[in-house]
Design a protein around this motif. Structure first.
Motif, PDB file in Angstrom:
ATOM      1  N   ALA A  36      25.711 100.111  18.873  1.00 31.58           N
ATOM      2  CA  ALA A  36      24.332  99.886  18.422  1.00 31.58           C
ATOM      3  C   ALA A  36      23.985  98.404  18.317  1.00 31.58           C
ATOM      4  O   ALA A  36      22.800  98.042  18.267  1.00 31.58           O
ATOM      5  N   THR A  37      24.995  97.532  18.290  1.00 29.62           N
ATOM      6  CA  THR A  37      24.735  96.086  18.211  1.00 29.62           C
ATOM      7  C   THR A  37      24.462  95.475  19.583  1.00 29.62           C
ATOM      8  O   THR A  37      24.074  94.308  19.663  1.00 29.62           O
ATOM      9  N   LEU A  38      24.666  96.243  20.665  1.00 25.00           N
ATOM     10  CA  LEU A  38      24.601  95.698  22.020  1.00 25.00           C
ATOM     11  C   LEU A  38      23.204  95.809  22.615  1.00 25.00           C
ATOM     12  O   LEU A  38      22.462  96.753  22.317  1.00 25.00           O
ATOM     13  N   ASP A  39      22.864  94.859  23.483  1.00 19.52           N
ATOM     14  CA  ASP A  39      21.614  94.996  24.230  1.00 19.52           C
ATOM     15  C   ASP A  39      21.878  95.834  25.482  1.00 19.52           C
ATOM     16  O   ASP A  39      23.022  96.221  25.764  1.00 19.52           O
ATOM     17  N   ALA A  40      20.845  96.114  26.234  1.00 19.35           N
ATOM     18  CA  ALA A  40      20.957  97.018  27.374  1.00 19.35           C
ATOM     19  C   ALA A  40      21.932  96.509  28.429  1.00 19.35           C
ATOM     20  O   ALA A  40      22.715  97.282  29.005  1.00 19.35           O
ATOM     21  N   SER A  78      28.398  88.254  20.145  1.00 23.97           N
ATOM     22  CA  SER A  78      28.016  87.495  18.959  1.00 23.97           C
ATOM     23  C   SER A  78      29.032  87.741  17.846  1.00 23.97           C
ATOM     24  O   SER A  78      29.858  88.662  17.918  1.00 23.97           O
ATOM     25  N   GLU A  79      28.946  86.928  16.820  1.00 25.78           N
ATOM     26  CA  GLU A  79      29.863  87.104  15.691  1.00 25.78           C
ATOM     27  C   GLU A  79      29.679  88.486  15.053  1.00 25.78           C
ATOM     28  O   GLU A  79      30.660  89.142  14.677  1.00 25.78           O
ATOM     29  N   THR A  80      28.434  88.934  14.954  1.00 27.44           N
ATOM     30  CA  THR A  80      28.160  90.267  14.407  1.00 27.44           C
ATOM     31  C   THR A  80      28.794  91.349  15.270  1.00 27.44           C
ATOM     32  O   THR A  80      29.392  92.311  14.755  1.00 27.44           O
ATOM     33  N   GLN A  81      28.687  91.204  16.575  1.00 26.17           N
ATOM     34  CA  GLN A  81      29.267  92.184  17.492  1.00 26.17           C
ATOM     35  C   GLN A  81      30.794  92.168  17.434  1.00 26.17           C
ATOM     36  O   GLN A  81      31.434  93.227  17.459  1.00 26.17           O
ATOM     37  N   ARG A  82      31.375  90.980  17.350  1.00 35.72           N
ATOM     38  CA  ARG A  82      32.837  90.898  17.242  1.00 35.72           C
ATOM     39  C   ARG A  82      33.322  91.534  15.942  1.00 35.72           C
ATOM     40  O   ARG A  82      34.373  92.195  15.913  1.00 35.72           O
ATOM     41  N   PHE A 122      44.358  80.091  27.355  1.00 36.90           N
ATOM     42  CA  PHE A 122      44.550  81.230  26.471  1.00 36.90           C
ATOM     43  C   PHE A 122      43.647  81.119  25.248  1.00 36.90           C
ATOM     44  O   PHE A 122      43.116  80.062  24.948  1.00 36.90           O
ATOM     45  N   GLY A 123      43.511  82.217  24.505  1.00 31.71           N
ATOM     46  CA  GLY A 123      42.750  82.171  23.276  1.00 31.71           C
ATOM     47  C   GLY A 123      42.347  83.551  22.807  1.00 31.71           C
ATOM     48  O   GLY A 123      42.209  84.483  23.601  1.00 31.71           O
ATOM     49  N   SER A 124      42.169  83.705  21.506  1.00 33.81           N
ATOM     50  CA  SER A 124      41.904  85.014  20.908  1.00 33.81           C
ATOM     51  C   SER A 124      40.548  85.579  21.298  1.00 33.81           C
ATOM     52  O   SER A 124      40.337  86.788  21.196  1.00 33.81           O
ATOM     53  N   LEU A 125      39.618  84.732  21.743  1.00 32.37           N
ATOM     54  CA  LEU A 125      38.318  85.223  22.176  1.00 32.37           C
ATOM     55  C   LEU A 125      38.228  85.321  23.693  1.00 32.37           C
ATOM     56  O   LEU A 125      37.569  86.206  24.232  1.00 32.37           O
ATOM     57  N   VAL A 126      38.906  84.426  24.388  1.00 34.87           N
ATOM     58  CA  VAL A 126      38.828  84.358  25.849  1.00 34.87           C
ATOM     59  C   VAL A 126      39.565  85.516  26.512  1.00 34.87           C
ATOM     60  O   VAL A 126      39.071  86.111  27.479  1.00 34.87           O
ATOM     61  N   ASP A 127      40.738  85.849  26.003  1.00 40.03           N
ATOM     62  CA  ASP A 127      41.647  86.754  26.700  1.00 40.03           C
ATOM     63  C   ASP A 127      41.479  88.227  26.354  1.00 40.03           C
ATOM     64  O   ASP A 127      42.139  89.071  26.957  1.00 40.03           O
ATOM     65  N   TYR A 128      40.632  88.567  25.393  1.00 41.74           N
ATOM     66  CA  TYR A 128      40.585  89.935  24.894  1.00 41.74           C
ATOM     67  C   TYR A 128      39.235  90.581  25.175  1.00 41.74           C
ATOM     68  O   TYR A 128      38.178  90.009  24.890  1.00 41.74           O
ATOM     69  N   TYR A 129      39.305  91.794  25.725  1.00 36.18           N
ATOM     70  CA  TYR A 129      38.136  92.528  26.199  1.00 36.18           C
ATOM     71  C   TYR A 129      38.037  93.869  25.487  1.00 36.18           C
ATOM     72  O   TYR A 129      39.058  94.445  25.069  1.00 36.18           O
ATOM     73  N   VAL A 130      36.815  94.383  25.399  1.00 34.78           N
ATOM     74  CA  VAL A 130      36.586  95.678  24.781  1.00 34.78           C
ATOM     75  C   VAL A 130      35.715  96.534  25.690  1.00 34.78           C
ATOM     76  O   VAL A 130      34.799  96.030  26.349  1.00 34.78           O
ATOM     77  N   ALA A 131      36.031  97.828  25.754  1.00 33.91           N
ATOM     78  CA  ALA A 131      35.213  98.806  26.481  1.00 33.91           C
ATOM     79  C   ALA A 131      35.287 100.126  25.733  1.00 33.91           C
ATOM     80  O   ALA A 131      36.291 100.421  25.061  1.00 33.91           O
ATOM     81  N   VAL A 132      34.228 100.915  25.848  1.00 31.11           N
ATOM     82  CA  VAL A 132      34.183 102.254  25.261  1.00 31.11           C
ATOM     83  C   VAL A 132      33.790 103.217  26.377  1.00 31.11           C
ATOM     84  O   VAL A 132      32.781 103.012  27.050  1.00 31.11           O
TER      85      VAL A 132
END
Length: 336
Positions: A36-40, A78-82, A122-132
């Motif tokens: 619900a936090t994501l745009d189209a 965004s920080e809210t989305q993360r 490397f980095g905690s934000l760069v290297d990590y992905y999310v999908a549903v």
């Protein structure tokens, strides 16, 4: 850098052999809150079809700059989305499983501070992905996929059933200092696997040694989704003492207990009911700091591998480990 792995889809069903106990409604609510936090535009990249089997199987231990991931990188949220992503993982995993996610991400931040070959980017934000995958639901199947360098969480839900495999955890380096505290992301897995082998007598250790060759990495890591596991080898757990069997169970628990508590307890009970038909094995070396030390647990349902591999960024070894369920990977029985 190019994509170092080729992913070929395996047809997956939804009939995985799960003992149940999933907190599916809670996880689905958290997943919906994230979506619900994501745009189209973000939704089209993150919320993919559950029937997209190739994408569901696209995970790796390599950094995302080397092997492209599905979904969206944390750095592009965004920080809210993360925050919503991490809230979703927090309810899906146990406290220890969630902390391990954070610690493996910290290892990437640490690597980035080293610089040079094998560490830059490397980095905690760069290297990590999310999908549903699919529509999060208390009754219909969906999957949460989160991972990057040295981490793959594939969490598939279908009503009361859940699969947390394939699961990959690793750490480079094996431990490091952050704010004056030692962080060892894969310590529960490494310590219990090595303790299990260290408790064997000389004769038992000889019987547990793999004879099918040497090992420089995992046999059933990313891209190995056809259900064709190597022939069973090693020492049958039924021949061990009660104390030794407890060490095997402790090693299993180090992996299974990453899942939310009720489902983890049911999964562990399933594997321990098959303990006497399970084999443990090793190859190359068995020392915690030895290069190429390789340890395996191979049961009717469970498959776990652990190996010490050479680090590109430090002068020491680092850890790779994979946990798979032969009858429930991706919530499916098809591969086996």
């Amino acid at each position: 850098m190019g994509n170092m792995q080729t992913f070929t889809a395996v047809n997956l069903n939804t009939n995985g052999d799960s003992p149940g106990g999933a907190n599916t409604a809670t996880v689905a609510a958290a997943a919906k809150a994230f979506l619900a936090t994501l745009d189209a535009t973000q939704l089209t990249k993150i919320n993919l079809a559950f029937t997209d089997n190739q994408s569901r199987q696209t995970w790796s231990n390599y950094p995302a700059t080397t092997v492209a991931r599905k979904g969206v990188a944390l750095k592009d949220l965004s920080e809210t989305q993360r925050t919503a992503v991490m809230a979703m993982l927090k309810v899906a995993l146990s406290a220890d499983g969630y902390q391990q996610v954070l610690d493996i991400q910290k290892s990437d931040d640490y690597l980035n501070t080293l610089g040079g070959q094998g560490a830059d980017g490397f980095g905690s934000l760069v290297d990590y992905y999310v999908a549903v995958y699919g529509t999060p639901s208390a009754t219909d199947p969906f999957q949460i996929q989160f991972g990057g360098h040295h981490l793959a969480r594939n969490l598939t839900y279908n009503g009361d059933k859940v699969s947390q495999t394939p699961q990959f955890v690793g750490s480079e380096p094996t431990s490091f200092e952050v704010g004056g505290k030692t962080v060892a992301p894969v310590e529960p897995e490494s310590s219990t696997m090595f303790a299990m082998v260290a408790a064997l007598s000389a004769d038992e250790k000889a019987a547990a040694k793999l004879t099918s060759g040497t090992y420089d990495d995992l046999m059933m890591g990313p891209t190995h989704d056809d259900g064709e596991f190597p022939a069973s080898e090693g020492l049958v757990v039924s021949t061990l003492t009660a104390a030794q069997k407890k060490l095997v169970t402790a090693a299993l628990a180090a992996y299974i207990d990453d899942l939310a508590d009720d489902a983890a307890a049911k999964a562990l009970a399933k594997y321990t009911s098959e303990l006497d038909s399970t084999r443990i094995a090793w190859a190359n070396n068995t020392g915690p700091t030895d290069e190429s030390s390789y340890i395996r647990i191979d049961g009717p349902s469970v498959w776990i591998e652990f190996i010490n591999t050479r680090s590109m960024s430090t002068p020491n070894i680092h850890y790779h480990s994979v946990y798979r369920d032969k009858n429930n990977d991706y919530g499916s029985t098809d591969p086996s």
